[in-house]
Scaffold this motif. Sequence first.
Motif, PDB file in Angstrom:
ATOM      1  N   GLN A 169      25.489 -13.691 -35.018  1.00 41.53           N
ATOM      2  CA  GLN A 169      25.638 -13.984 -33.596  1.00 41.53           C
ATOM      3  C   GLN A 169      25.707 -15.483 -33.338  1.00 41.53           C
ATOM      4  O   GLN A 169      26.503 -15.962 -32.518  1.00 41.53           O
ATOM      5  N   SER A 170      24.871 -16.248 -34.044  1.00 41.83           N
ATOM      6  CA  SER A 170      24.893 -17.699 -33.883  1.00 41.83           C
ATOM      7  C   SER A 170      26.224 -18.278 -34.343  1.00 41.83           C
ATOM      8  O   SER A 170      26.808 -19.146 -33.683  1.00 41.83           O
ATOM      9  N   ALA A 171      26.714 -17.790 -35.476  1.00 43.16           N
ATOM     10  CA  ALA A 171      27.998 -18.277 -35.992  1.00 43.16           C
ATOM     11  C   ALA A 171      29.123 -17.960 -35.015  1.00 43.16           C
ATOM     12  O   ALA A 171      29.941 -18.829 -34.684  1.00 43.16           O
ATOM     13  N   ALA A 172      29.177 -16.735 -34.536  1.00 41.08           N
ATOM     14  CA  ALA A 172      30.246 -16.334 -33.619  1.00 41.08           C
ATOM     15  C   ALA A 172      30.219 -17.170 -32.343  1.00 41.08           C
ATOM     16  O   ALA A 172      31.264 -17.578 -31.826  1.00 41.08           O
ATOM     17  N   SER A 173      29.034 -17.450 -31.824  1.00 44.85           N
ATOM     18  CA  SER A 173      28.909 -18.242 -30.593  1.00 44.85           C
ATOM     19  C   SER A 173      29.389 -19.673 -30.802  1.00 44.85           C
ATOM     20  O   SER A 173      30.154 -20.219 -29.995  1.00 44.85           O
ATOM     21  N   ASN A 174      28.956 -20.296 -31.882  1.00 42.60           N
ATOM     22  CA  ASN A 174      29.362 -21.676 -32.155  1.00 42.60           C
ATOM     23  C   ASN A 174      30.845 -21.779 -32.483  1.00 42.60           C
ATOM     24  O   ASN A 174      31.512 -22.760 -32.125  1.00 42.60           O
ATOM     25  N   GLY A 192      30.258 -36.886 -19.145  1.00 42.29           N
ATOM     26  CA  GLY A 192      28.841 -37.239 -19.215  1.00 42.29           C
ATOM     27  C   GLY A 192      27.926 -36.202 -19.826  1.00 42.29           C
ATOM     28  O   GLY A 192      26.814 -36.525 -20.260  1.00 42.29           O
ATOM     29  N   TYR A 193      28.362 -34.932 -19.877  1.00 45.75           N
ATOM     30  CA  TYR A 193      27.498 -33.878 -20.407  1.00 45.75           C
ATOM     31  C   TYR A 193      28.053 -33.329 -21.722  1.00 45.75           C
ATOM     32  O   TYR A 193      29.193 -32.879 -21.791  1.00 45.75           O
ATOM     33  N   GLY A 194      27.234 -33.356 -22.743  1.00 51.22           N
ATOM     34  CA  GLY A 194      27.658 -32.849 -24.052  1.00 51.22           C
ATOM     35  C   GLY A 194      27.403 -31.361 -24.201  1.00 51.22           C
ATOM     36  O   GLY A 194      26.894 -30.705 -23.282  1.00 51.22           O
ATOM     37  N   GLY A 195      27.745 -30.830 -25.365  1.00 54.22           N
ATOM     38  CA  GLY A 195      27.580 -29.404 -25.623  1.00 54.22           C
ATOM     39  C   GLY A 195      26.301 -29.105 -26.393  1.00 54.22           C
ATOM     40  O   GLY A 195      25.439 -29.970 -26.560  1.00 54.22           O
ATOM     41  N   PHE A 196      26.185 -27.893 -26.887  1.00 57.71           N
ATOM     42  CA  PHE A 196      24.979 -27.425 -27.564  1.00 57.71           C
ATOM     43  C   PHE A 196      25.314 -26.796 -28.917  1.00 57.71           C
ATOM     44  O   PHE A 196      26.460 -26.423 -29.173  1.00 57.71           O
ATOM     45  N   THR A 197      24.271 -26.666 -29.739  1.00 58.16           N
ATOM     46  CA  THR A 197      24.363 -25.803 -30.908  1.00 58.16           C
ATOM     47  C   THR A 197      23.696 -24.498 -30.514  1.00 58.16           C
ATOM     48  O   THR A 197      22.540 -24.489 -30.071  1.00 58.16           O
ATOM     49  N   TYR A 198      24.422 -23.404 -30.625  1.00 58.66           N
ATOM     50  CA  TYR A 198      23.905 -22.121 -30.162  1.00 58.66           C
ATOM     51  C   TYR A 198      23.256 -21.329 -31.298  1.00 58.66           C
ATOM     52  O   TYR A 198      23.810 -21.223 -32.384  1.00 58.66           O
ATOM     53  N   ALA A 199      22.062 -20.785 -31.010  1.00 59.99           N
ATOM     54  CA  ALA A 199      21.393 -19.909 -31.964  1.00 59.99           C
ATOM     55  C   ALA A 199      20.875 -18.708 -31.214  1.00 59.99           C
ATOM     56  O   ALA A 199      20.467 -18.806 -30.065  1.00 59.99           O
ATOM     57  N   ARG A 200      20.915 -17.546 -31.852  1.00 62.68           N
ATOM     58  CA  ARG A 200      20.485 -16.312 -31.188  1.00 62.68           C
ATOM     59  C   ARG A 200      18.985 -16.227 -31.171  1.00 62.68           C
ATOM     60  O   ARG A 200      18.348 -16.409 -32.195  1.00 62.68           O
TER      61      ARG A 200
END
Length: 289
Positions: free
Chosen positions: A124-129, A281-289
């Motif tokens: 899930q984390s891989a698919a989101s990122n 001005g706003y960066g992104g995230f690293t997503y984890a389930r």
Amino acid sequence: MSHGDESGYGDDAVRTDDPYSTIGGTRQTRTRLPDGEGDGYGASRRPARKPRSLVTVVGVVVLLLAAIAFANMGGGDRNDNGDGAGGAGSKPDSSSTAATGTKPVTGKNGTIPSGFAHDEQGAQSAASNYAVALGSVGMFKADTRRSIVQATHDPAVVENLLAAMAKAYSPAFFKNVGLNEDGTTPSGLTFVSRTIPVGAKVTEQSGDTATVEVWCTGLVGMAGQGSTKPVTATWFTISEKLKWVGNDWRIESSSQKEGPTPVNGDNRASTADEIAGAVEGYGGFTYAR
């Protein structure tokens, strides 16, 4: 982005319920604009669904780019009958929306998170990122597009996918989405293309393969004074068929469909400069389930 309802690469076809859907930085959009005097975003309130100028072309490109997923295989959270989660009147399991508490990965493959766990949470984390990376501005530049595709896909499908993308990202396409014919952004404007995951679930997993659905919202368009292609938002679900390759999850094939889409709120549409400032001005995230 083929010019029909379907397109694909390798042995897997890219399937979508909407010919104007998007992966790879493009998508169908709905937006509500304020009444009265306008800025670069237009002067008056528009209907929920506009004629598809930018969106049509962008959505078409997406179908070709789509290298994210597989068709829906049923619910990851299942009811007693074994079909999709949540029969009539049933309540969702709290675990279906709760975070696991597992820390995000610390590895990077270029700029993309890597080193996901070999389990449902990792898939899930891989698919989101990967959805984020494939919906980014980087997909509109040949060098970064290659890096993104190589970092997210099974090596067996990379070259065929890149060849299809090279044809899709043509001078005519760039012009239609508001970019210069060489893919650069016109002076004074900011090109926006972002995918933001809202949630994910595994619909099928067996050993070294997994199918994950990622529910997303996204932004696409040109921000800045004088923009004729304002930044708009949309909702869609990406389905990724993943394979465990080289000690990490990689995409074998992908598809997407429109929605689920919530009711639009009554927020005032921001000015072109406000949107451009927010994107820068706003960066992104690293997503984890």
